[in-house]
Design an enzyme around this catalytic site. Sequence first.
Site, PDB file in Angstrom:
ATOM      1  CG  ASP A 290      -2.223   0.820   0.913  1.00  0.00           C
ATOM      2  OD1 ASP A 290      -2.169   1.702   0.036  1.00  0.00           O
ATOM      3  OD2 ASP A 290      -3.252   0.601   1.580  1.00  0.00           O
TER       4      ASP A 290
HETATM    5  C1  NOJ Z   1      -4.063   3.824   0.130  1.00  0.00           C
HETATM    6  C2  NOJ Z   1      -5.251   2.928   0.295  1.00  0.00           C
HETATM    7  O1  NOJ Z   1      -5.184   2.233   1.535  1.00  0.00           O
HETATM    8  C3  NOJ Z   1      -5.393   1.919  -0.823  1.00  0.00           C
HETATM    9  O2  NOJ Z   1      -6.596   1.212  -0.642  1.00  0.00           O
HETATM   10  C4  NOJ Z   1      -5.332   2.591  -2.155  1.00  0.00           C
HETATM   11  O3  NOJ Z   1      -5.487   1.636  -3.172  1.00  0.00           O
HETATM   12  C5  NOJ Z   1      -4.000   3.300  -2.276  1.00  0.00           C
HETATM   13  N1  NOJ Z   1      -3.884   4.305  -1.231  1.00  0.00           N
HETATM   14  C6  NOJ Z   1      -3.820   3.957  -3.642  1.00  0.00           C
HETATM   15  O4  NOJ Z   1      -4.622   5.059  -3.753  1.00  0.00           O
END
Ligand code: NOJ
Length: 764
Positions: A290
Site C-alpha cells: 500500500d
Molecule cells: C491507500 C489505500 O489504503 C489503498 O486502498 C489505495 O489503493 C492506495 N492508497 C492507492 O490510492
Amino acid sequence: MDRFPKALSALALSLACSLCRPARAAELTTPANEAKIDALIAQMTVAEKVGQLNQLASDTLTGPGRVVSDGDMLIKKGSVGSLFNAVKAPKTNAFQKEAVEDSRLHIPLLFGYDVIHGFTTLFPIPLGLSSSWDPGLVEQTSRFAAEEASAQGVRWTFSPMVDIARDPRWGRITEGAGEDTFLGSAFARAYVRGYQGTRLDDRSSVVACAKHFVGYGAVEGGREYNSTEISERTLRDVYLPPFQAAVDEGAGTLMAAFNAIDGVPSSANHFTLTTVLRDEWKFQGLVGSDWTAIQEIVLHGIADDENVAARKAFMAGVDMDMQSTVYLAQLPSLVASGKVPMERLDEAVRRVLRVKFALGLFDHPYVPVPAGLSVAEKARGLELARRAAEESFVLLENHPVKGTPLLPLKPPAGMKIGLIGPLADDAADMLGSWTGVADSKDVVTLKTSLSKRAALGEFTLTVAGGTDVGGTKDDGFARAVEVAKQSDVVILTLGEGGHSSGEAAARSHIDLPGNQERLLEKIVATGTPVVLVVFSGRPLSLPWASKHVPAVLEAWFPGLQAGPALARTLFGEVSPSARLTVSVPRSVGQIPIYYNHLNTGRPRTDLQVPDTNPTNSYFVTGYIDEKDGPLYPFGYGLGYTSFEYSAVSVDAQILSAAAINSGEAHLTVTATVRNKGPREGTDVAQLYIRMRGTSVARPIRELKGFKRLHLAPGESQKAEFTIGRDELSFWNLDMKYVAEAGTLFVWVAPDSEHGSPARIEIRD
Ligand code: NOJ
C-alpha cells in the site's frame, strides 16, 4: 519534457456474468509467456529489474506526498514498473511512449487506479452494492467499470477491498461487503470476474487487486492505519477466506495492508504473504504494497532504516513498492551484498512481467484516442447504475400511517410533499468516497427527480434544506418546520457527507453529524408523516429514528442515479429488496458488533438454539445500560410485501464426519418461502448453520448460503441449499480445516435472528 515533472510536481506541492469462466490463477500465465519472461529477465540489469518493482503516482495524490524529482528520466531509464492515478488516454499513452519507445528494453508500464465502485459511471458504494446480496449485479458493475477504465489505459484496479469489517467506526467499511466471510467471499469472486472478464488480454479487462491483505478491517477502535490483534484461527476462519476466494477466481494481484498483526506490519509478514499466499494457495500473481507502507515499516518499529525495511518487506513477499521508492534506492545494494538473493529479485520481476504479459500490454501498450464509451454504452451504464442503486436500498422501518404502511407513497392528485434536509440536492455527496473520475454534475439528485415528477402534476413539492450535513446553526429549522407543517408527507434526507467514510475517515460517533438529529426531532414533532432517507457510508446508529419515524430507508451513497432510483423506490415502481450486510449497533459502545459471534459461557436468554440452558440471571454477558443485540441485525431488510417461511427440512438426520471430509456426504436443506403480501417482491432466503460439541467453539450462527427469490403475490418457491465439506469445515483445535463430529443446527431464515433450526447429528 516538462510533463512528467509537472505531473509529479503535484507530489512536491502536496508535501505540504457468473456463467462465464474467468482467467484463473492457473491461467495467469502460459508456457509461451514464461519463455518470453525468461528471455527478458536474462537481458535485464539489476537496476532495470528493480525498476519494474517501483510504482509511482502521477497526477493526483491518494496518500501523503513524496517528491520524485526526475520522473521522466526514471521511466526512460526503466526505473518505473507501474504508474497510477493517470486517468486519461492521452496521458497514459504519453507515459507509455516513454517506457515503450525510449527505455532500453521497451517494457510497457502498467497503469493503476482506485476504480472502487465505478470509473466515470459511479455505482453505489461497495457496502451498498453488497446490500443487494446479488453478486451477479456486482459482476456487471465491475465489468462496466473495467470497460470505462481500460478505455483510458488503466488496466489495474486497486479493488476489490475484501476486508471483513465488524466496526462501523472504521471509515473503510464503506469499501467492502460488510461483516460476513461467506457473503464477502461471494462478492470477492464477483468483482474479480467482472474486472478480469473471461480473458485478461481482452483490452477491456483490468486486473483485479484484492486488498488489504490482511485483517485491515480489525483495526483497533476502528481507527484507520491502526494495529490489529487477530489469532491465527480467526485470521483463517474470518479474514483470509475472501482473499482466497479472489485468488481462486484468478485475481492477478493483491495489496498488502497497512496494519500490523501481532506486532508484524502486513508488508513484512512472511506468514501471510508467503506461507499462506504462496505456499498454501499457490498464488502466482503480483503483491504490491500500500501507499508508502514499506517506508512505514521503520515507523512501525521493526526496522531502523529503509534498508532494513526494504529487505524485510521484500523477503516477506511484497513484490512492488507503492510510492516509497525504497526498493529503488535499497534493493540494488541488498542484492549486491547477498542479503537479497538474485533469485528472489527475479521472482518478483517475473510476477510483474507475468501480469503485463497476461494483460497483453506488450502487444497493445497504447489505447485509441479519442477514448471512451459510445453514447449507447454510457446509457447502458446509467441504466445499470439506477438498477444497482435500487437494489442497494435497505428499508429499515415501514409502519402504517392511517392503516397502511407509509411506503410506497401513493400521492393522490394535489398531495403536498415536503422535501427537507441537506442531502436532497447534494450531488457531490451522492458519490461517496473513491469517486473515480466521475463528475458530480452527472449526478441526478433526489430533488431533481422529484421536481420532474412534480412538474408532471403528480404532486406539489416544497423544498427546504433545514441545515447542513455538519451544521451547528439552527437558523434553517423554522422554514423546514413550516414546510413540514404545510405538507401531507415529508421526505427527510439526512446523513453523513460522502467523505465521512473511506480512507482516513474513522468516526468515534456513528450518529447523525451536526444538528441533524435535532432537525429530525423537530420535523417529526410537526405530526406530518416522515419518510427518513439516510445517506451514509457506514451503518449509522439511529435508535430515536427507529422508534419515532414511520419509514426509514438506508440509501448509502447511491452514485450517479441517486434521484431516479430513490424516486422509483419511494413511489413503489420498485420494491426495496436489499438486506443489511452489517449489524447496525444501538450505540457505539456495542462495537465490535457482528452476528456470528461466539456464545460465551453466560449468554442471555435469547439463545438461538432451543435446547441450550441459558443462565437466566443477572450474571450474563451484555451491558447494564444498553439492550442486547443490534438495532437491526445482519441480513435484515423490509420490502413492500411480506414473506412467510415454512419449517426447514433436511434430507438426513445423521451424517458421518469422515464422509463429509472426503466430499461424499452432503446435506440438502430446504424451506418454502411464500409471498403473503399484496404485491410482487424479492426476498433473500439465508441459510445459517451452527455447530456444537466441536473442539473449538463455533459462532452462534454462520451464513453458508443465500438465494434471492422473486415472488408474485401468493407465490411460493423452494429455497434449496446443499452443504458439504466447504460449508461445514472450520479451523479446529489442531489448526486443521475439517468438519468435526457434533450437533449441527441449520436455519433457512429471512435474517440472522429469525427462524427455527433443524437439527442433525454429525458422527465420527
Ligand atoms: C491507500 C489505500 O489504503 C489503498 O486502498 C489505495 O489503493 C492506495 N492508497 C492507492 O490510492
